[in-house]
Structure formats: structure tokens, C-alpha cells
Design an enzyme around this catalytic site. Structure first.
Site, PDB file in Angstrom:
ATOM      1  N   CYS A   3       8.155  11.408 -36.007  1.00  0.00           N
ATOM      2  CA  CYS A   3       7.853  10.145 -36.684  1.00  0.00           C
ATOM      3  C   CYS A   3       6.476  10.155 -37.359  1.00  0.00           C
ATOM      4  CB  CYS A   3       7.897   8.990 -35.687  1.00  0.00           C
ATOM      5  SG  CYS A   3       9.503   8.742 -34.908  1.00  0.00           S
TER       6      CYS A   3
ATOM      7  N   HIS B 282      12.604   2.332 -40.482  1.00  0.00           N
ATOM      8  CA  HIS B 282      11.710   3.457 -40.174  1.00  0.00           C
ATOM      9  C   HIS B 282      12.363   4.768 -40.623  1.00  0.00           C
ATOM     10  CE1 HIS B 282       9.312   6.334 -38.078  1.00  0.00           C
ATOM     11  NE2 HIS B 282       9.845   6.215 -36.867  1.00  0.00           N
TER      12      HIS B 282
ATOM     13  N   CYS C 249       3.401   6.289 -33.097  1.00  0.00           N
ATOM     14  CA  CYS C 249       3.829   7.239 -32.081  1.00  0.00           C
ATOM     15  C   CYS C 249       4.742   8.281 -32.709  1.00  0.00           C
ATOM     16  CB  CYS C 249       4.528   6.526 -30.935  1.00  0.00           C
ATOM     17  SG  CYS C 249       6.035   5.652 -31.406  1.00  0.00           S
TER      18      CYS C 249
END
Length: 411
Positions: free
Chosen positions: A92, A367, A397
Site C-alpha cells: 500500500c 484505495h 500503513c
């Protein structure tokens, strides 16, 4: 010493990441990356032969997204073959990491002009069989014995349980994300960076955010069932403990309470973003007008079993490197991978909530994993300019228990 200057940033809208439903889901990932790279070049009248490198973030590097997506996308965009490209994966955190790497290269004088960014077609992940081995260990049980790493949704619920964060608090954060995003969209706050995505015939596929649900209320969220209970019951490997047991065995007395669901977790979407970063001396010679400078960057690792807790230490590290405190930061983007990530971040740092994710975040907007960090850098820059503020911080994160961070300042 030279600085890393942000000249421009742009991105696609985020499309629903589901085949047959999302407006971008039938595009090839290289074409989606090409769309944002082409727009960046056009917006800045860029001679692409002068771009030293394109550093691209893509987490699911298999199938259609394999094979150095950054280089393939720039070629597909019609850029000069002299522009090199590479693709990296920090899960991510990839989209912040590409910007951090680009900033380091140009500030050091090793490169003059670098494009950072990323693409993620989450609608492709299932078809491309991204993780056939299952789990972060990919079948390496030695690693799993040292650092068991569960499903991220199970980790989110474990953290909320350990921290005593209630389902009510998580749902409140999810509802607020939707409310803020609705205001931002209504007021056109994303328009400066947003590009339209077209098909090969010039028809507009998507020119707006496709994922938000502005009708969301706290009451509707409270009626949703937790999403990750079934994942907690999956075996980590054949004959092994369940994914939930792997975490619970690390924390005596823990019994995970499942609280996250589709309304307080990040949306599954497709998207791409690009940032033009120049060496300050080069930019001045070429007459480029900077929008911001990179003040400091940092990377931080944390417990891989809980996986999602590194943004707080990463923020402390990047603030120390910048010689700043949170009082010096005007706006913060912390990715809402799950509501608990943002909620814990704000509680641990005792940060003014009016500074954080002011235009909503991934719960409302989605996302697109490898692209999100680059999207957030552009988002915070646009908002700093809109509100005439100076300093922004972005962190998120990443799987494996990591977090990159970056601080930028308007010029």
C-alpha cells in the site's frame, strides 16, 4: 544544496474495482497508467526525452500488471523512448515510496527530472491470480513461524480489540469520511488534479469519483455485519492455525472482536496518479514553476503480525528529520486502509482532527493500492493551495508492518 521540487501532480478518478461494474475495469493497466502520464506531459508542455526516470508503484505485479508497468505505460503514452521507467512494490505504501525515491534522486543531483506515481487495477487482481501461495509468506513456513502475518482485515479488528476502540468509533469515522468527501466533490476541491479517462475512440469512460456513497449515515453503517470473521477462520496454511489464532497466540488473552466491514474499510477501486519532481537548480534553469518542495521523507517498520501500526512511528521519524512538530503541520493525509488505522493514529498522536483527511479518504473514495500514496500527495498539495496553508504530511500503513511518510511545503 539542491532541493526536490514538486512541479505538478495529477490523477485519474477512482473507479469501482469490480469487473462488469466499474467504469475503468475493462481497461488494460498500462493504458490507465498511460492516461495519467500523457495528461501530466500535456499539462506541463513536457519534453519527455528530458525525463530521467519514471518510478512507478504497483503492488499486484502479476498478469496484466506485471512486466515493469511504469516503463510500459510511458511507452504506451507516446513518451520518448529515452525516458526510462521502473516499477516498485511496497504494498500500500508504494505510491509514497515512488515520490520519496524520486525526491532523493533529484535532491542529490543524481537526476534532474523524475516522475513518480503508480497504478492499481484492483478489478484485475482476482483474474491475475496475484497470490496463488496464499498469505504474506507465499508458502515459506519458516518466515511464518518467525513473523505470522494475517489477513489485513483481521489485523484491523485485532488492533481495535487491543486498543479498546469501539465499533461505534469506527463507524463514526467511516460516516465522517463519506460526509467530508461529499463536500469536497460538491465544491470541486479535487478538480485541479483530476483528469478524464477516455477509451481509444475518445469517449469519456470516467471523469468523476465513482466509489463514494454520500447517502451513508452512522445508522446505515451500524446495521452492517462485520466482513472479516470468515477470514479469521481460514487456516494460515494446511494443518496450521487459523489466521485469527496466529494473532491471538502472539497476545495472551486476546479474543478478536470483529468490527470492520465495507463501510468502515477502504474501497476496492482502480486508479492511477503521477507527480512531476525536479531538481531545484534544473527547474530554475528550465523555467519550471514549483508548487512545493519536499522537506523530509522517512520509512519505518513495525510489528508485521499486527501489520497496520507503523504510520505513528513513521510520522514521529519524519517530523524529527524535518525538525518539526505536529504544530508545524497544517494538513495530514493518513490513508484509511481501515478505520482503526486513522482512529489509532489520531488518538496516539493527539492530533487536531480538523487537520486530518479533511476531504474524506479511502473509506469514501477508495484505495487503489500502488497509486494511493501519489494520489494523497497531490490531494494534500491541492488543499494546501486552496486554503492558503503551507505544510502537509502524508503517511500510510503497508503490508508487512511498514509505513513511508513525506512532508511537503508550498513554495
Amino acid at each position: 544544496m539542491s532541493e526536490a521540487w514538486i512541479i505538478d501532480a495529477c490523477r485519474t478518478p477512482r473507479g469501482i474495482g469490480k469487473q462488469g461494474k466499474g467504469a475503468l475495469a475493462d481497461m488494460h493497466p498500462q493504458r490507465l497508467g498511460a492516461a495519467v502520464l500523457r495528461a501530466l506531459a500535456e499539462r506541463n508542455d513536457l519534453d519527455t526525452s528530458k525525463v530521467d526516470d519514471v518510478i512507478w508503484g504497483t503492488s499486484m505485479q502479476s498478469g496484466h500488471q506485471g512486466g515493469d508497468l511504469g516503463r510500459m505505460a510511458l511507452l504506451d503514452a507516446g513518451w520518448s523512448v529515452k525516458a526510462s521507467g521502473t516499477t516498485i512494490d511496497r504494498f500500500c505504501g508504494s505510491g509514497i515510496t515512488t515520490a520519496n525515491l524520486a525526491a532523493g534522486m533529484v535532491a542529490s543531483g543524481m537526476e534532474d527530472l523524475v516522475v513518480a506515481g503508480g497504478t492499481e487495477m484492483m478489478s484485475r487482481s482476482r483474474d491475475d491470480n496475484h497470490n496463488p501461495g496464499g498469505g504474506m509468506h507465499r508458502g515459506n513456513l519458516h518466515l511464518d513461524s518467525l513473523h505470522p502475518q494475517s489477513h489485513q482485515g483481521v489485523c484491523a479488528d485485532a488492533i481495535a480489540t487491543l486498543e479498546g476502540i469501539s465499533r461505534q468509533a469506527l463507524d463514526e469515522l467511516g460516516a465522517e469520511s463519506q460526509r467530508r468527501a461529499a463536500v469536497a466533490i460538491e465544491e470541486g476541491r479535487f478538480n485541479k488534479s483530476l483528469i478524464s479517462v477516455e477509451d481509444d475512440d475518445g469517449n469519456v469512460l470516467l471523469d468523476h469519483e465513482e466509489y463514494p456513497r454520500p447517502q451513508t449515515t452512522l445508522e446505515t453503517l451500524s446495521g452492517l455485519n462485520p466482513s472479516f470473521t470468515k477470514f479469521g477462520d481460514y487456516p494460515a496454511y494446511e494443518g496450521g492455525p487459523t489466521l485469527a489464532q496466529q494473532i491471538e497466540q502472539q497476545f495472551d488473552g486476546l479474543e478478536i472482536e470483529y468490527m470492520h466491514h465495507a463501510g468502515n474499510s477502504s474501497g476496492v477501486v482502480d486508479g492511477a496518479a503521477a507527480i512531476l519532481i525536479a531538481n531545484s537548480d534544473y527547474a530554475q534553469r528550465e523555467g519550471m514553476k514549483p508548487r512545493a518542495r519536499v522537506v523530509a521523507v522517512a520509512n519505518m517498520g513495525d510489528d508485521p503480525t499486527l501489520m497496520l501500526n507503523a504510520p505513528v512511528p513513521a510520522t514521529r521519524k519524519v517530523l524529527e528529520r524535518a525538525g518539526m512538530t505536529l504544530d508545524d503541520i497544517d494538513l495530514i493525509e493518513i490513508n484509511e486502509a481501515f478505520a482503526v488505522v486513522s482512529e489509532k493514529f489520531q488518538r496516539d498522536l493527539d492530533v487536531d482532527r480538523s487537520k486530518v483527511n479533511v476531504n474524506g479518504a479511502a473509506i469514501a473514495l477508495g484505495h487503489p493500492i500502488g497509486a494511493t500514496g501519489s494520489i494523497l500527495i497531490g490531494t494534500v498539495l491541492d488543499e494546501l493551495e486552496r486554503t492558503d496553508k503551507q505544510v502537509g504530511l502524508v503517511t500510510m500503513c503497508a503490508a508487512g508492518g511498514m509505513a513511508p511518510a513525506i512532508i511537503i511545503e508550498r513554495i
